[in-house]
Write a protein that holds these residues in place. Structure first.
Motif, PDB file in Angstrom:
ATOM      1  N   LYS A 124       0.866  -1.177   0.000  1.00  0.00           N
ATOM      2  CA  LYS A 124       0.000   0.000   0.000  1.00  0.00           C
ATOM      3  C   LYS A 124       0.897   1.219   0.000  1.00  0.00           C
ATOM      4  O   LYS A 124       1.896   1.273   0.713  1.00  0.00           O
ATOM      5  N   GLU A 125       0.539   2.207  -0.776  1.00  0.00           N
ATOM      6  CA  GLU A 125       1.346   3.414  -0.849  1.00  0.00           C
ATOM      7  C   GLU A 125       0.421   4.622  -0.886  1.00  0.00           C
ATOM      8  O   GLU A 125      -0.496   4.680  -1.723  1.00  0.00           O
ATOM      9  N   GLY A 126       0.664   5.570   0.025  1.00  0.00           N
ATOM     10  CA  GLY A 126      -0.165   6.761   0.055  1.00  0.00           C
ATOM     11  C   GLY A 126      -0.089   7.547  -1.237  1.00  0.00           C
ATOM     12  O   GLY A 126       0.999   7.785  -1.760  1.00  0.00           O
ATOM     13  N   PHE A 127      -1.212   7.924  -1.765  1.00  0.00           N
ATOM     14  CA  PHE A 127      -1.300   8.707  -3.006  1.00  0.00           C
ATOM     15  C   PHE A 127      -0.700   7.969  -4.196  1.00  0.00           C
ATOM     16  O   PHE A 127      -0.279   8.567  -5.169  1.00  0.00           O
ATOM     17  N   GLY A 128      -0.570   6.634  -4.123  1.00  0.00           N
ATOM     18  CA  GLY A 128       0.015   5.872  -5.220  1.00  0.00           C
ATOM     19  C   GLY A 128      -0.722   4.565  -5.414  1.00  0.00           C
ATOM     20  O   GLY A 128      -1.742   4.303  -4.790  1.00  0.00           O
ATOM     21  N   PRO A 129      -0.215   3.705  -6.319  1.00  0.00           N
ATOM     22  CA  PRO A 129      -0.871   2.424  -6.576  1.00  0.00           C
ATOM     23  C   PRO A 129      -0.858   1.542  -5.346  1.00  0.00           C
ATOM     24  O   PRO A 129       0.119   1.497  -4.608  1.00  0.00           O
ATOM     25  N   SER A 130      -1.958   0.846  -5.120  1.00  0.00           N
ATOM     26  CA  SER A 130      -2.079   0.023  -3.924  1.00  0.00           C
ATOM     27  C   SER A 130      -2.898  -1.213  -4.213  1.00  0.00           C
ATOM     28  O   SER A 130      -3.710  -1.242  -5.134  1.00  0.00           O
ATOM     29  N   VAL A 131      -2.662  -2.262  -3.400  1.00  0.00           N
ATOM     30  CA  VAL A 131      -3.573  -3.390  -3.357  1.00  0.00           C
ATOM     31  C   VAL A 131      -4.749  -2.944  -2.495  1.00  0.00           C
ATOM     32  O   VAL A 131      -4.557  -2.416  -1.398  1.00  0.00           O
ATOM     33  N   THR A 132      -5.954  -3.126  -2.976  1.00  0.00           N
ATOM     34  CA  THR A 132      -7.113  -2.646  -2.225  1.00  0.00           C
ATOM     35  C   THR A 132      -7.269  -3.439  -0.929  1.00  0.00           C
ATOM     36  O   THR A 132      -6.861  -4.597  -0.832  1.00  0.00           O
ATOM     37  N   GLN A 133      -7.904  -2.811   0.063  1.00  0.00           N
ATOM     38  CA  GLN A 133      -8.118  -3.487   1.331  1.00  0.00           C
ATOM     39  C   GLN A 133      -9.031  -4.694   1.149  1.00  0.00           C
ATOM     40  O   GLN A 133      -8.842  -5.731   1.793  1.00  0.00           O
ATOM     41  N   ASP A 134      -9.996  -4.587   0.270  1.00  0.00           N
ATOM     42  CA  ASP A 134     -10.877  -5.728   0.009  1.00  0.00           C
ATOM     43  C   ASP A 134     -10.086  -6.917  -0.539  1.00  0.00           C
ATOM     44  O   ASP A 134     -10.346  -8.072  -0.176  1.00  0.00           O
ATOM     45  N   ALA A 135      -9.111  -6.618  -1.423  1.00  0.00           N
ATOM     46  CA  ALA A 135      -8.288  -7.694  -1.993  1.00  0.00           C
ATOM     47  C   ALA A 135      -7.411  -8.328  -0.917  1.00  0.00           C
ATOM     48  O   ALA A 135      -7.205  -9.547  -0.900  1.00  0.00           O
ATOM     49  N   ILE A 136      -6.900  -7.506  -0.012  1.00  0.00           N
ATOM     50  CA  ILE A 136      -6.085  -8.032   1.091  1.00  0.00           C
ATOM     51  C   ILE A 136      -6.936  -8.920   1.994  1.00  0.00           C
ATOM     52  O   ILE A 136      -6.525 -10.017   2.388  1.00  0.00           O
ATOM     53  N   ASN A 137      -8.131  -8.435   2.326  1.00  0.00           N
ATOM     54  CA  ASN A 137      -9.041  -9.230   3.156  1.00  0.00           C
ATOM     55  C   ASN A 137      -9.317 -10.591   2.518  1.00  0.00           C
ATOM     56  O   ASN A 137      -9.338 -11.624   3.196  1.00  0.00           O
ATOM     57  N   GLU A 138      -9.528 -10.577   1.209  1.00  0.00           N
ATOM     58  CA  GLU A 138      -9.819 -11.820   0.492  1.00  0.00           C
ATOM     59  C   GLU A 138      -8.619 -12.776   0.532  1.00  0.00           C
ATOM     60  O   GLU A 138      -8.777 -13.986   0.712  1.00  0.00           O
ATOM     61  N   MET A 139      -7.413 -12.222   0.376  1.00  0.00           N
ATOM     62  CA  MET A 139      -6.202 -13.053   0.455  1.00  0.00           C
ATOM     63  C   MET A 139      -6.101 -13.731   1.813  1.00  0.00           C
ATOM     64  O   MET A 139      -5.832 -14.933   1.921  1.00  0.00           O
ATOM     65  N   ILE A 140      -6.297 -12.941   2.864  1.00  0.00           N
ATOM     66  CA  ILE A 140      -6.181 -13.468   4.228  1.00  0.00           C
ATOM     67  C   ILE A 140      -7.182 -14.589   4.451  1.00  0.00           C
ATOM     68  O   ILE A 140      -6.841 -15.690   4.891  1.00  0.00           O
ATOM     69  N   VAL A 141      -8.435 -14.314   4.131  1.00  0.00           N
ATOM     70  CA  VAL A 141      -9.523 -15.258   4.425  1.00  0.00           C
ATOM     71  C   VAL A 141      -9.415 -16.517   3.572  1.00  0.00           C
ATOM     72  O   VAL A 141      -9.596 -17.641   4.070  1.00  0.00           O
ATOM     73  N   SER A 142      -9.115 -16.367   2.285  1.00  0.00           N
ATOM     74  CA  SER A 142      -9.092 -17.542   1.398  1.00  0.00           C
ATOM     75  C   SER A 142      -7.997 -18.519   1.798  1.00  0.00           C
ATOM     76  O   SER A 142      -8.208 -19.737   1.785  1.00  0.00           O
ATOM     77  N   HIS A 143      -6.825 -18.022   2.176  1.00  0.00           N
ATOM     78  CA  HIS A 143      -5.740 -18.926   2.582  1.00  0.00           C
ATOM     79  C   HIS A 143      -6.047 -19.583   3.927  1.00  0.00           C
ATOM     80  O   HIS A 143      -5.753 -20.762   4.124  1.00  0.00           O
ATOM     81  N   ALA A 144      -6.641 -18.821   4.834  1.00  0.00           N
ATOM     82  CA  ALA A 144      -6.998 -19.406   6.135  1.00  0.00           C
ATOM     83  C   ALA A 144      -8.087 -20.464   5.986  1.00  0.00           C
ATOM     84  O   ALA A 144      -8.041 -21.513   6.627  1.00  0.00           O
ATOM     85  N   ARG A 145      -9.031 -20.209   5.116  1.00  0.00           N
ATOM     86  CA  ARG A 145     -10.092 -21.205   4.873  1.00  0.00           C
ATOM     87  C   ARG A 145      -9.530 -22.489   4.278  1.00  0.00           C
ATOM     88  O   ARG A 145     -10.098 -23.566   4.455  1.00  0.00           O
ATOM     89  N   GLY A 146      -8.418 -22.363   3.566  1.00  0.00           N
ATOM     90  CA  GLY A 146      -7.777 -23.537   2.986  1.00  0.00           C
ATOM     91  C   GLY A 146      -6.936 -24.321   3.984  1.00  0.00           C
ATOM     92  O   GLY A 146      -6.252 -25.268   3.607  1.00  0.00           O
ATOM     93  N   GLY A 147      -6.970 -23.917   5.260  1.00  0.00           N
ATOM     94  CA  GLY A 147      -6.255 -24.644   6.301  1.00  0.00           C
ATOM     95  C   GLY A 147      -4.883 -24.108   6.613  1.00  0.00           C
ATOM     96  O   GLY A 147      -4.148 -24.709   7.405  1.00  0.00           O
ATOM     97  N   ALA A 148      -4.503 -22.983   6.023  1.00  0.00           N
ATOM     98  CA  ALA A 148      -3.156 -22.438   6.229  1.00  0.00           C
ATOM     99  C   ALA A 148      -3.076 -21.591   7.492  1.00  0.00           C
ATOM    100  O   ALA A 148      -4.068 -20.984   7.919  1.00  0.00           O
ATOM    101  N   TYR A 149      -1.896 -21.578   8.071  1.00  0.00           N
ATOM    102  CA  TYR A 149      -1.582 -20.635   9.148  1.00  0.00           C
ATOM    103  C   TYR A 149      -1.067 -19.369   8.470  1.00  0.00           C
ATOM    104  O   TYR A 149       0.000 -19.365   7.869  1.00  0.00           O
TER     105      TYR A 149
END
Length: 463
Positions: A268-293
């Motif tokens: 994430k970069e202020g006033f610049g290109p960033s991964v959206t928070q929704d995309a980050i949330n999805e990354m976190i949840v999808s990997h955890a749902r797959g059984g990952a730590y």
């Protein structure tokens, strides 16, 4: 790194050594641990070498080295303890196409032999590029004491069992199985049959076990110095299956992750290109749902301007377990660099942590309160909003002479300190040309001794 460490396959391959004295014996005691075909060329070989030749564990050529003696050799050692003779035989070995090591001559050697901790097939190699052999021996001694003698047995039996473990799904479940074997069930065994039984029992338990639930740790990586990581954060990096990290997390900290972990950037970069928070949330949840730590690794402390609540809410909405592992926030590290404290009796009984901008742009604050004499504020993400902050504070009556300090890359080798005043903040920051993450302190200046040292270093660099 001038020498790249590798493990070379030498089973059945030639290794040739020229020399028959103490230096040759020292190398041979190590080389005899391998399954290579050893040849020694020596006019006057020590009795031990003659004995090894009689036993058939090496071949002895009882004369001075000649062209072709190192033909088809993977490695060649010059160990004659004579500079001129070592140079001569090394030249012959080069012509025969072998990689050459000249004992006690790092500069003319093509490879070096590290100190080795042998728990065959587990081998630990320790090298210092010739700089500190005593240190290498000390590390070897420490590892010898820590690694159990049965480690080699466990590894050999485990290697033969690998095809059976393919019954478990690839990834987390297999890693958990091997972790349980090597660190729980395995160390208690005393023989090969017992190790085999432990593996069979353990595999049955893991095949019958229900699917493992993933979990998420929201971890503070601190300001950048790996030594400022908490012990709990270090342990999380050691065991995580997936690490989702911010742009400001230092590369040295990512190096501490275990090699099998999946590393995903969530920059994430202020006033610049960033991964959206929704995309980050999805990354976190999808990997955890797959059984990952999953370790969500944030610079500084996740509870300070880390959008922590949004990620917690995403986990809770998906039924994913989570916890917070706090880190040292940048303000704590940076104020320590200044030799100051965030609060001081008679100066300020409170401190404000504020951000220079938020998701909507420049952030608004209680400027009138911040402009009062003696106020101290740690301003995160204030570099690009410096002119805005300066204007608002001056407009609300702040003293233009109020000390302001900006610290770039706090705690990292590249850290820089800019000491200025509120009146000069924006032009001073522009002239400094900071391009790394910076934290701004309103109402704090470096202690005089530290400021003087900084000036001295700058003058030294300029001269």
């Amino acid at each position: 790194m001038k020498h790249f460490p590798i493990f070379m396959a030498v089973e059945g391959r030639r290794i040739v050594l020229s020399g028959g004295g103490d230096a040759a014996l020292a190398k041979l005691r190590l080389l005899l641990k391998t399954e290579a075909r050893l040849t020694v060329v020596a006019q006057n070989a020590a009795p031990e070498i003659h004995a090894w030749a009689a036993e058939g564990v090496l071949t002895l050529i009882p004369r001075a080295m000649e062209p072709g003696d190192a033909m088809c050799a993977r490695l060649f050692y010059a160990a004659n303890e004579d500079e001129a003779e070592d140079a001569r035989v090394a030249s012959l070995a080069h012509a025969d196409g072998a990689l050459v090591n000249i004992v006690d001559n790092l500069g003319d050697s093509q490879f070096i032999t590290p100190a080795i901790v042998d728990r065959d097939p587990v081998t630990v190699a320790i090298g210092t590029e010739g700089a500190a052999p005593v240190l290498a021996r000390a590390i070897k001694k420490d590892l010898e004491e820590k690694l159990p003698p049965t480690l080699g047995l466990l590894a050999r039996v485990g290697k033969a069992f690998r095809t059976r473990v393919e019954a478990l799904p690839f990834g987390v479940k297999r890693r958990d199985f091997w972790s349980d074997y090597y660190f729980k069930a395995g160390p208690a065994v005393t023989g090969e049959a017992e190790a085999q039984t432990a593996l069979e029992d353990l595999l049955g338990q893991h095949l019958a076990a229900p699917e493992k639930e993933g979990r998420v740790d929201l971890v503070g990586a601190g300001p950048g110095d790996p030594e400022l990581l908490t012990l709990k954060a270090r342990k999380a990096l050691d065991t995580a299956d997936v690490i989702i990290y911010d742009r400001l997390v230092a590369p040295e900290i990512l190096e501490l992750a275990r090699r099998e972990a999946t590393l995903l950037s969530a920059g994430k970069e202020g006033f610049g290109p960033s991964v959206t928070q929704d995309a980050i949330n999805e990354m976190i949840v999808s990997h955890a749902r797959g059984g990952a730590y999953v370790v969500r690794l944030k610079s500084g402390d996740p509870t300070v301007f880390g959008r922590l609540d949004e990620e917690i809410e995403a986990c809770e909405a998906s039924g994913v377990a989570w916890r917070i592992i706090p880190g040292i926030t940048s303000a704590s590290a940076a104020v320590a660099i200044l030799g100051q404290s965030l609060t001081k009796r008679g100066r300020n009984s409170g401190v404000r942590f504020i951000t220079g901008h938020d998701t909507k742009g420049f952030a608004d604050h209680d400027w009138r309160a911040l402009a009062q004499p003696g106020e101290v504020a740690a301003i995160y993400m204030g570099k690009k909003s410096a002119r805005f902050l300066q204007g608002r504070l001056l407009m609300h009556g702040a003293d233009p002479a109020t000390p302001v300090t900006v610290i770039e890359n706090a705690s990292r080798p590249t850290q820089q300190i800019l000491s200025t005043t509120l009146a000069e903040l924006e032009p001073a920051l522009q002239n400094a040309g900071f391009d790394g993450p910076a934290l701004t302190f309103l109402g704090l200046a470096p202690r005089a001794a530290l400021a003087a040292a900084e000036d001295f270093e700058q003058k030294e660099a300029a001269s």
